[in-house]
Motif scaffolding. Structure first.
Motif, mmCIF file in Angstrom:
data_model
loop_
_atom_site.group_PDB
_atom_site.id
_atom_site.type_symbol
_atom_site.label_atom_id
_atom_site.label_comp_id
_atom_site.label_asym_id
_atom_site.label_seq_id
_atom_site.Cartn_x
_atom_site.Cartn_y
_atom_site.Cartn_z
ATOM 1 N N ASP A 260 0.856 -1.182 0.000
ATOM 2 C CA ASP A 260 0.000 0.000 0.000
ATOM 3 C C ASP A 260 0.898 1.238 0.000
ATOM 4 O O ASP A 260 1.780 1.375 0.860
ATOM 5 N N TYR A 299 -7.608 1.331 -6.198
ATOM 6 C CA TYR A 299 -7.438 2.755 -5.866
ATOM 7 C C TYR A 299 -8.774 3.475 -6.006
ATOM 8 O O TYR A 299 -9.458 3.326 -7.013
ATOM 9 N N GLN A 301 -11.738 3.121 -4.542
ATOM 10 C CA GLN A 301 -12.914 2.248 -4.614
ATOM 11 C C GLN A 301 -13.097 1.648 -6.016
ATOM 12 O O GLN A 301 -14.207 1.384 -6.455
ATOM 13 N N THR A 321 -9.658 4.510 4.138
ATOM 14 C CA THR A 321 -8.625 3.478 3.975
ATOM 15 C C THR A 321 -9.214 2.190 3.417
ATOM 16 O O THR A 321 -8.640 1.585 2.496
ATOM 17 N N ASN A 323 -11.730 1.815 1.543
ATOM 18 C CA ASN A 323 -12.083 2.021 0.129
ATOM 19 C C ASN A 323 -10.898 2.485 -0.711
ATOM 20 O O ASN A 323 -11.070 2.827 -1.875
ATOM 21 N N HIS A 324 -9.714 2.490 -0.085
ATOM 22 C CA HIS A 324 -8.473 2.816 -0.805
ATOM 23 C C HIS A 324 -8.474 4.221 -1.408
ATOM 24 O O HIS A 324 -7.924 4.449 -2.479
ATOM 25 N N TYR A 325 -9.102 5.168 -0.696
ATOM 26 C CA TYR A 325 -9.043 6.570 -1.141
ATOM 27 C C TYR A 325 -7.740 7.235 -0.708
ATOM 28 O O TYR A 325 -7.337 8.241 -1.287
ATOM 29 N N HIS A 327 -4.747 5.570 -0.520
ATOM 30 C CA HIS A 327 -3.572 4.848 -1.020
ATOM 31 C C HIS A 327 -3.931 3.948 -2.201
ATOM 32 O O HIS A 327 -5.001 3.367 -2.227
ATOM 33 N N PRO A 328 -3.015 3.804 -3.172
ATOM 34 C CA PRO A 328 -3.136 2.750 -4.156
ATOM 35 C C PRO A 328 -2.566 1.440 -3.565
ATOM 36 O O PRO A 328 -1.522 1.449 -2.925
ATOM 37 N N HIS A 329 -3.270 0.361 -3.824
ATOM 38 C CA HIS A 329 -2.815 -0.969 -3.422
ATOM 39 C C HIS A 329 -2.355 -1.692 -4.697
ATOM 40 O O HIS A 329 -3.090 -1.707 -5.689
#
Length: 333
Positions: A260, A299, A301, A321, A323-325, A327-329
């Motif tokens: 992440d 990234y 959502q 977090t 919904n990945h707003y 950070h890019p996973h």
């Protein structure tokens, strides 16, 4: 207000760097199969990148200094315009008063605050009044001349400020073009550096990769470690990178195959600049997915998978977090 042009000072070094970089980028294309030139090493490209980055940093500093000077010149021009308008208003008022006085004096039989002529008055009194009126006219004329000088001075200042603002505007545009050109060359060199790295491990015929086991103190696979290193070097990621975690949540983190790339702290929504950084990381991962063994990206959502090559909206998991707003996973095979 004379301003030295940064463009004249920087043109030589930037041109030389530009030619050098272009030569590095096209050397393998220009060479014939029988005379193939050796590919530049990572060290060579990094040296070129450092030199160009230094020149780009100077251009960016000059660009922003030029913008500040331009804004100051525009404020000076605005203030000069306001002073000119005030001076012109006073000048027009005094001109009207002087014209009224002159008409009253020389048309005969007229009267105003300074002169009242009567045919029955003593001639000495009339001459005295006329002398006083002439004196007042001279005073008014002197005032008018002074206001005219002030007006002309403000007008000159306004013209000089406008010319300075125009010249600075041209310099800022020139710096902006040169900065954009340097940034494009930097991106090309960074792409060349990326392309010199190949994902470790075995790739299957269908394009997927044989999974790797985590290793080292960070408990990530060699493939994930390479992707992490390249992203960190290219995008900095100031809020940290989280990869391995022991919690078995069905994802790749416990397997050492996911990281992440954080854009904020404490679950806060990232700034607009950090959102752009996340967009750039995701775009880079998509561009290099096939070569580096990247399996999917999550990234904002959305999820992008190497099998489909398209973004798909995900269900709401609650929170920035989750919904990945923030950070890019990125997961690798």
């Amino acid at each position: 207000m004379a301003v030295a042009s940064p463009a004249g000072r920087r043109c030589g070094p930037l041109r030389a760097l530009t030619l050098t970089v272009i030569a590095v980028l096209v050397v393998t294309v220009a060479a014939t199969p029988g005379q193939a030139a050796p590919k530049p090493t990572v060290a060579q490209l990094r040296k070129e990148l450092a030199a160009l980055q230094k020149e780009s940093d100077t251009l960016i500093a000059d660009y922003y200094n030029g913008r500040i000077a331009h804004e100051k010149a525009e404020k000076t021009e605005k203030a000069a315009k306001a002073k000119l308008a005030a001076a012109q208003q006073v000048f027009d008022h005094e001109s009207t008063q002087l014209r009224s006085m002159a008409v009253a004096l020389y048309t005969g039989g007229a009267s105003n605050e300074a002169v009242m002529i009567s045919r029955t008055e003593d001639p000495g009194h009339v001459l005295g009044r006329l002398a006083l009126s002439r004196h007042l006219v001279d005073l008014q004329n002197a005032r008018l001349s002074g206001f005219a000088q002030v007006r002309d001075g403000h007008e000159q200042a306004r013209n000089e400020a406008a010319a300075s603002a125009e010249e600075l505007g041209r310099q800022v545009k020139d710096l902006d073009r040169r900065k954009a050109k340097a940034e494009k060359l930097i991106e090309k060199i960074r792409d060349k550096i990326d392309q010199l790295h190949q994902a470790p491990g075995v790739r299957r015929s269908d394009g997927t990769w044989v999974p790797q086991l985590p290793e080292g103190a960070d408990h990530v696979t060699p493939r994930m470690r390479l992707v992490k290193m390249l992203i960190q070097e290219r995008f900095a990621v100031p809020y940290g990178i989280g990869c391995y975690r022991a919690i078995q949540d069905g994802g790749e983190h416990p397997l050492g195959r996911a990281c992440d790339f954080m854009l904020s702290r404490g679950g806060a929504m990232p700034t607009a600049a950090e959102v752009r950084r996340g967009d750039q990381i995701a775009a880079w991962a998509i561009k290099n997915a096939k070569r580096l063994g990247i399996m999917y990206i999550i990234y904002r959502q959305r999820i992008w998978h190497a099998r489909t090559g398209v973004w798909r909206t995900m269900s709401d998991r609650g929170g920035a977090t989750a919904n990945h707003y923030d950070h890019p996973h990125i997961s690798v095979y």
